[in-house]
Design an enzyme around this catalytic site. Structure first.
Site, PDB file in Angstrom:
ATOM      1  N   ASP A  16      63.433  18.110  18.057  1.00 52.45           N
ATOM      2  CA  ASP A  16      64.245  18.664  16.937  1.00 52.45           C
ATOM      3  C   ASP A  16      63.135  19.707  16.482  1.00 52.45           C
ATOM      4  O   ASP A  16      63.519  20.365  15.275  1.00 52.45           O
ATOM      5  CB  ASP A  16      64.726  17.774  15.877  1.00 52.45           C
ATOM      6  CG  ASP A  16      66.228  17.276  15.977  1.00 52.45           C
ATOM      7  OD1 ASP A  16      66.854  18.367  16.615  1.00 52.45           O
ATOM      8  OD2 ASP A  16      66.532  16.442  15.680  1.00 52.45           O
TER       9      ASP A  16
HETATM   10  C1  BGC Z   1      61.867  14.897  12.255  1.00 51.73           C
HETATM   11  C2  BGC Z   1      62.966  14.598  13.421  1.00 51.73           C
HETATM   12  C3  BGC Z   1      64.270  14.672  13.327  1.00 51.73           C
HETATM   13  C4  BGC Z   1      64.778  15.807  12.537  1.00 51.73           C
HETATM   14  C5  BGC Z   1      66.097  15.591  11.893  1.00 51.73           C
HETATM   15  C6  BGC Z   1      62.668  16.067  11.498  1.00 51.73           C
HETATM   16  O1  BGC Z   1      61.673  16.162  10.392  1.00 51.73           O
HETATM   17  O2  BGC Z   1      60.816  15.043  12.591  1.00 51.73           O
HETATM   18  O3  BGC Z   1      62.378  13.418  14.135  1.00 51.73           O
HETATM   19  O4  BGC Z   1      64.925  14.436  14.573  1.00 51.73           O
HETATM   20  O5  BGC Z   1      63.791  15.923  11.177  1.00 51.73           O
HETATM   21  O6  BGC Z   1      66.616  16.643  11.461  1.00 51.73           O
HETATM   22  C1  NOJ Z   2      65.168  11.873  15.543  1.00 53.32           C
HETATM   23  C2  NOJ Z   2      66.420  12.305  15.918  1.00 53.32           C
HETATM   24  O1  NOJ Z   2      67.312  11.541  15.228  1.00 53.32           O
HETATM   25  C3  NOJ Z   2      66.990  12.775  17.298  1.00 53.32           C
HETATM   26  O2  NOJ Z   2      67.937  13.222  17.465  1.00 53.32           O
HETATM   27  C4  NOJ Z   2      65.847  13.783  17.817  1.00 53.32           C
HETATM   28  O3  NOJ Z   2      65.906  13.869  19.266  1.00 53.32           O
HETATM   29  C5  NOJ Z   2      64.406  12.947  17.769  1.00 53.32           C
HETATM   30  N1  NOJ Z   2      63.901  12.842  16.149  1.00 53.32           N
HETATM   31  C6  NOJ Z   2      63.171  13.976  18.161  1.00 53.32           C
HETATM   32  O4  NOJ Z   2      62.979  15.087  17.498  1.00 53.32           O
END
Ligand code: BGC
Ligand code: NOJ
Length: 811
Positions: A483
């Protein structure tokens, strides 16, 4: 250092010191009523939605941490204490917390009085029960005052923590002997209230926090308790609470026991009131009566035990390796069920007020619970698919109550569509229930757009097929699985969301990771097509997959590993020419799982590079070298300090991809080594470093670039649960559901001589014994079904209700 131990017999983790490095929690409830509870009895309850139906308050980020919960104050002479140690923090003579499957038992002892709080949410009911047992273990008489206490939340947790100009005026309660009804907003549009009760004889009560704790009082020394007893306060606005005072006169050796309950009650609109302004208490009384019956609490405990026994009996390994068995048989599966229930909503890191259900998260969670609750997995797949757009793309998140897509986040995460194929394929393999593909499912929740589920998968596949970039690799959109790799975002303003700023898709930025997914899950799709007789479609699909595979092996290959992406300017991300972020874990795992470069050597080379460049003693970091500064063209990934989260943290979720990838190449020693590094039971004795619960996975462990290397964060709600279960149960122990039956394909350390697995599969039970006389890491030489030699290593699905024995000789 350890703060407790595993009691495998009882399937419990036993915490022996209350000052754990962080609160170590458990989840109670698995239907509609849920409670998070920590080892000091901190936590909160909610009904279905942790934001909109919050029953009790919890102040995240508080200091001291974990200050609100299900408190029991004991005033014994001059000593005030809690069996869970917090919030009074009187040193206890003895303390123990047992987190079990769906229940938690906390015992404290002070000055010859032992108090036990046994918590559970009874199956089929909307309440939290706590059985309190007091035992006088001293030689003399004990006279104590005991106060169970909760602080109510005014339902909408977000509003409750911000809208004080209104909320300080709306709190309302009703009381009866031993019962406090919290009815804020019931007078207007709410049809629900909370009931806090005890079946003990009550001396007095309080319902106003100012009276019980005191305006300038502290939960560590509630004024009412310090002053000798509850005051009978009635909350009018401000902060409604539930506090009751119970006397405990116990001679030496004597015990007393009573129940404290916290229930959620809903009335039909026409049955809301029994008199003007008076709530209809009949359903609350019925609830209280259910648990007044002798033996009711024990019956609920037994029902809970049976429920978990049934759930966990679908996969049971006996490998002789204690830590492995406890992860596989108990805690990993338990965590998978918790991610099914909670998605990413409520933990001690997720406030319950933020994200809804993630499209990709929910599809991946399925991989870990489909074998336990296939019917619920079916339902979940149909819910998720209904949030897909007609062009095959998807809402990135949807709301659990409405099941509607979340407009605020929208779509554009170009890996999302392929995860729907992954989840559905896992369901088909597990159940053989092809009828799911005929289910009519709306697009964008619009019934008029409903088409069979197969059409949804087709559009998922075609979305990726038709969204390719300049190198023939899939366009990344807002981001892919990562993400934080926001290649089209270019955000320069603080506070802007990295996930929604910028165009949802650029014409240049591409993802090698999605290409790997397209090969892996695209093949799953064309395989399904072929079995349905859709040969032409399957052939055309395979041709598109072959083209993507060729693109990965050319534009996506860096010489020693798979590149990560191309940015919006067409520059390589995750290649040798990059100063930072030269190599990423995700494409190595996904491309090798897809079999890319398996025959031609790139797969093995890529995994060797992972070992050389990304390995650490606590797990594999996401990338190296870590980014040291913010880069506009890369987005959130570079916003994190080096070693944290996606910027070179040990992101536990993709470690099992490497396990699966290693197994794909038959490298059992390495597969297990990678598995072991992050498996909670294996790192229990570094709890002072790891800090999060030693019985569940955390999303992230700080990487080697971080000052706090080895420290876990975001425990419980992570796709790690499903993926590690898949990696250990299927890739390592090798029991793999396929469309044709149960495949046995172990990939284990050569030193392992053998093990057994009992697996329920499509209604039949398989007792599988694997022998490894020659110390092989991979390969099945002979396979016997009920004594008869089979060709190959796939056992056709046996008739439901039967039990078969399977003998496997590796070599
Ligand atoms: C986090 C990710 C997450 C995303 C969700 C980010 O701030 O680092 O792990 O998937 O937010 O929106
Ligand atoms: C947490 C999110 O829930 C997941 O959808 C994502 O793939 C990972 N972070 C990596 O960014």
């Amino acid at each position: 250092m350890k703060y407790g131990y595993f009691d495998d017999e009882r399937r419990e983790y036993v915490i022996t010191a209350p000052r754990t490095p962080l609160p170590w929690i458990n989840y109670l409830g698995s239907e509609d009523f849920f409670t998070l509870i920590s080892n000091t009895a901190g936590g909160y309850s909610f009904y279905r939605d942790a934001r909109l139906r919050r029953l009790t308050r919890y102040r995240y980020n508080n200091s001291p941490t974990d200050s609100e919960g299900f408190r029991l104050y004991i005033r014994d002479g001059d000593t005030l204490w809690n069996p869970g140690w917090q919030p009074v923090k009187t040193e206890l003579d003895a303390y123990e917390c047992r987190h079990g499957l769906g229940y938690t038992v906390i015992t404290g002892e002070k000055n010859g009085l032992r108090a036990t709080q046994e918590f559970l949410v009874p199956p089929g009911d909307n309440c939290l029960l706590c059985r309190v047992t007091l035992e006088n273990v001293s030689a003399g008489k004990k006279t104590a005052e005991v106060y169970p206490y909760v602080e109510f939340c005014l339902w909408d947790a977000m509003d409750d923590s911000s809208n004080f100009q209104r909320n300080f005026s709306i709190g309302e309660v009703e009381t009866e002997p031993g019962v406090i009804y919290h009815k804020t907003e019931y007078r207007e549009r709410r049809d629900h209230y909370a009931v806090f009760w005890t079946d003990a004889e009550v001396k007095a009560f309080d319902t106003a926090r100012d009276a019980f704790i005191g305006v300038y009082g502290s939960p560590a020394a509630p004024e009412a308790v310090m002053n000798g007893g509850c005051t009978g306060s009635i909350a009018h606005g401000w902060a409604p609470v539930g506090a009751v005072q119970i006397g405990a006169d116990l001679s030496s050796g004597e015990t007393m026991s009573f129940l404290v309950g916290l229930g959620y009650i809903e009335n039909r609109p026409e049955e809301k009131f029994s008199a003007p302004g008076v709530i209809n208490k009949a359903p609350a009384r019925a609830m209280m009566d259910r648990y007044r019956a002798p033996g009711a609490f024990d019956a609920a405990l037994t029902a809970l035990g049976q429920r978990w026994e049934a759930l966990l009996s679908g996969y049971r390994a006996d490998t002789g390796a204690e830590k492995l068995d406890r992860m596989v048989n108990i805690w990993n599966q338990y965590q998978c069920m918790v991610t099914f229930n909670m998605s990413r909503s409520a933990s001690y890191f997720e406030s319950g007020m933020g994200r809804g259900m993630g499209f990709r998260d929910s599809c991946q969670d399925l991989l870990g619970f489909v074998h336990m609750i296939p019917e619920r997995a079916r339902e979940r797949i149909l819910d998720i698919a209904a949030t897909q757009f007609p062009d095959g793309s998807a809402y990135h998140q949807y709301q659990p109550l409405t099941k509607k897509g979340n407009l605020a986040v929208g779509s554009g995460f170009n890996d999302d569509p392929l995860w729907l194929i992954a989840g559905t394929d896992a369901y088909l393999r597990e159940t053989g229930d092809w009828s799911i593909l005929d289910e009519s499912v709306p697009f964008d929740n619009d019934e008029s757009l409903a088409r069979p589920l197969l059409e949804h998968l087709r559009r998922s596949f075609n979305y990726t097929r038709t969204h390719m970039g300049p190198h023939g690799l899939p366009l990344i959109g807002r981001a892919d699985w990562n993400d934080c790799l926001n290649l089209n975002c270019f955000s320069s303003q603080p506070g802007e969301s990295f996930q929604t700023t910028g165009p949802s898709e650029g014409p240049v930025a591409e993802s090698v990771f999605i290409a790997g997914m397209f090969v892996k899950y695209g093949r799953a799709y064309t395989d399904i097509c072929r079995r349905l007789g859709l040969t032409e479609e399957a052939d055309a699909g395979d041709a598109a997959i072959a083209a993507a595979e060729a693109a990965v092996l050319s534009a996506g290959w860096d010489g020693e590993w798979f590149r990560r992406a191309y940015d919006a300017f067409g520059n390589v991300v995750g290649g040798k020419e990059c100063e930072e972020g030269q190599i990423f874990i995700e494409p190595q795992g996904m491309c090798v799982m897809a079999g890319i470069g398996k025959e031609t050597g790139q797969a093995a080379r890529a995994l060797d590079s992972v070992k050389e460049r990304l390995d650490t003693k606590y797990g594999i970091v996401l990338l190296q070298p870590a980014y040291t500064g913010y880069r506009l063209e890369l987005g959130e990934i570079t916003s994190y300090p080096p070693g944290y989260k996606e910027n070179a943290g040990i992101f536990c979720h993709n470690n099992p991809w490497i396990v699966c990838a290693e197994a794909e190449l038959g490298r059992g020693d390495r597969a297990f080594e990678v598995y072991r590094r992050t498996a909670p039971a294996y790192i229990e004795d570094i709890s002072e470093i790891h800090r999060t619960e030693p019985y569940v996975y955390s999303q992230m462990i700080a990487g080697k670039d971080a000052p706090t290397f080895g420290e876990g964060k975001n425990s419980w709600l992570t796709g790690t649960a499903a993926w590690t279960f898949l990696s250990v149960s299927q890739a390592i122990l090798g029991v793999k559901p396929t469309l044709d039956g149960l495949m046995i394909d172990p990939c284990i350390p050569g030193r392992v001589k053998g093990y057994t697995v009992t697996r329920r599969f499509r209604g039949a039970v398989y007792h599988i014994r694997v022998d490894n006389p020659q110390g092989a890491e991979h390969g099945v030489k002979e396979l016997y079904l009920d004594g008869k030699l089979l060709q190959g290593n796939v056992i056709p699905a046996q008739s439901p209700g039967t039990e078969v024995s399977v003998r496997v000789i590796m070599g």
